[in-house]
Design a protein around this motif. Structure first.
Motif, mmCIF file in Angstrom:
data_model
loop_
_atom_site.group_PDB
_atom_site.id
_atom_site.type_symbol
_atom_site.label_atom_id
_atom_site.label_comp_id
_atom_site.label_asym_id
_atom_site.label_seq_id
_atom_site.Cartn_x
_atom_site.Cartn_y
_atom_site.Cartn_z
ATOM 1 N N TYR A 44 5.332 -6.433 5.265
ATOM 2 C CA TYR A 44 5.907 -5.029 5.634
ATOM 3 C C TYR A 44 4.966 -3.962 6.207
ATOM 4 O O TYR A 44 5.300 -3.322 7.219
ATOM 5 N N HIS A 45 3.860 -4.058 5.385
ATOM 6 C CA HIS A 45 2.828 -3.131 5.780
ATOM 7 C C HIS A 45 2.224 -3.359 7.449
ATOM 8 O O HIS A 45 2.346 -2.362 8.249
ATOM 9 N N HIS A 48 4.732 -2.505 10.017
ATOM 10 C CA HIS A 48 5.089 -1.145 9.918
ATOM 11 C C HIS A 48 3.795 -0.170 9.908
ATOM 12 O O HIS A 48 3.541 0.829 9.477
ATOM 13 N N ARG A 53 1.806 5.243 3.242
ATOM 14 C CA ARG A 53 1.849 4.599 1.987
ATOM 15 C C ARG A 53 3.202 4.879 1.127
ATOM 16 O O ARG A 53 3.693 3.871 0.386
ATOM 17 N N LYS A 56 6.154 2.827 2.535
ATOM 18 C CA LYS A 56 5.773 1.428 2.223
ATOM 19 C C LYS A 56 6.061 0.984 0.551
ATOM 20 O O LYS A 56 6.498 0.225 0.374
#
Length: 226
Positions: A44-45, A48, A53, A56
């Motif tokens: 996912y990090h 995106h 943070r 996330k």
């Protein structure tokens, strides 16, 4: 390459070779829950890149861990992540040519330069100050405000004026490109450190794409450029 009046720079993968610092920090935090959760968070990090943070980790606890009440877990994860990243950002290398490029822009005297990052703003300001990079910028901005919000705020300032073609955003992620397009400003893709695997498929051919700022300097100096 044309001269721009206002330059916006992402930080990770653009100013600092720090994308892997962030990725490994997310993986380490995720591992405290499970290997599967860690890999899902990392995915996912990476997909995106450029968002904060806060977003996330909120996604991590809400969607991956399927937690209902995760306020304290979120707070602890952000604290641990901040410690890991703060150390890594002080130890990582600068991207190739960035300091020379900023020196030249600084010597021009007629440009404005801003950092527009998804990194925590206070942390980012401390890191750039410690590395003596803050002196090259007229402002350093990060989360919790989004990049779109930061740009909108800067455009509202009288000194940040000009036509759309006077502005350029140097970034390395899909999100950076999308923010630049949504803000109707030009974009330069710095791809030497990107974690955007299929970036060539997402960037139009008329966009300037360079591996690093040494290449961008060479492009600027090229006698074949209009």
């Amino acid at each position: 390459m044309k001269a721009y009046k206002v330059w916006f720079f992402d930080c990770d993968g653009v100013i600092l070779d720090s994308n892997t610092v962030k990725t490994e920090a997310f993986r380490q935090i995720g591992q405290t829950y499970s290997t599967e959760a860690a890999e899902a968070l990392v995915q996912y990090h990476v997909e995106h890149g450029g968002i904060s943070r806060y977003q996330k980790f909120d996604f991590f606890f809400r969607e991956i861990c399927e937690s209902l009440d995760y306020k304290e877990q979120l707070k602890q994860a952000l604290l641990e992540y901040g410690k890991l990243v703060s150390l890594g950002l002080r130890q990582c290398e600068e991207t190739v040519g960035i300091r020379d490029f900023l020196e030249i822009l600084n010597e021009c005297g007629d440009t404005l330069r801003f950092v527009v990052s998804g990194s925590d703003q206070e942390e980012l300001r401390r890191v750039l100050k410690d590395r003596n990079l803050d002196r090259y910028f007229d402002g350093v901005f990060g989360s919790p405000s989004s990049k779109s919000q930061i740009l909108a705020s800067l455009f509202a300032q009288e000194e940040v004026s000009g036509s759309d073609s006077d502005f350029v955003f140097c970034g390395d992620s899909r999100y950076d490109y999308e923010v630049a397009m949504a803000s109707n400003i030009e974009f330069i893709m710095i791809y030497g450190y990107t974690e955007w695997k299929n970036w060539r498929e997402g960037i139009p051919r008329d966009i300037v794409c360079v591996r690093n700022f040494r290449e961008l300097l060479e492009l600027q100096r090229s006698p074949h450029e209009a």
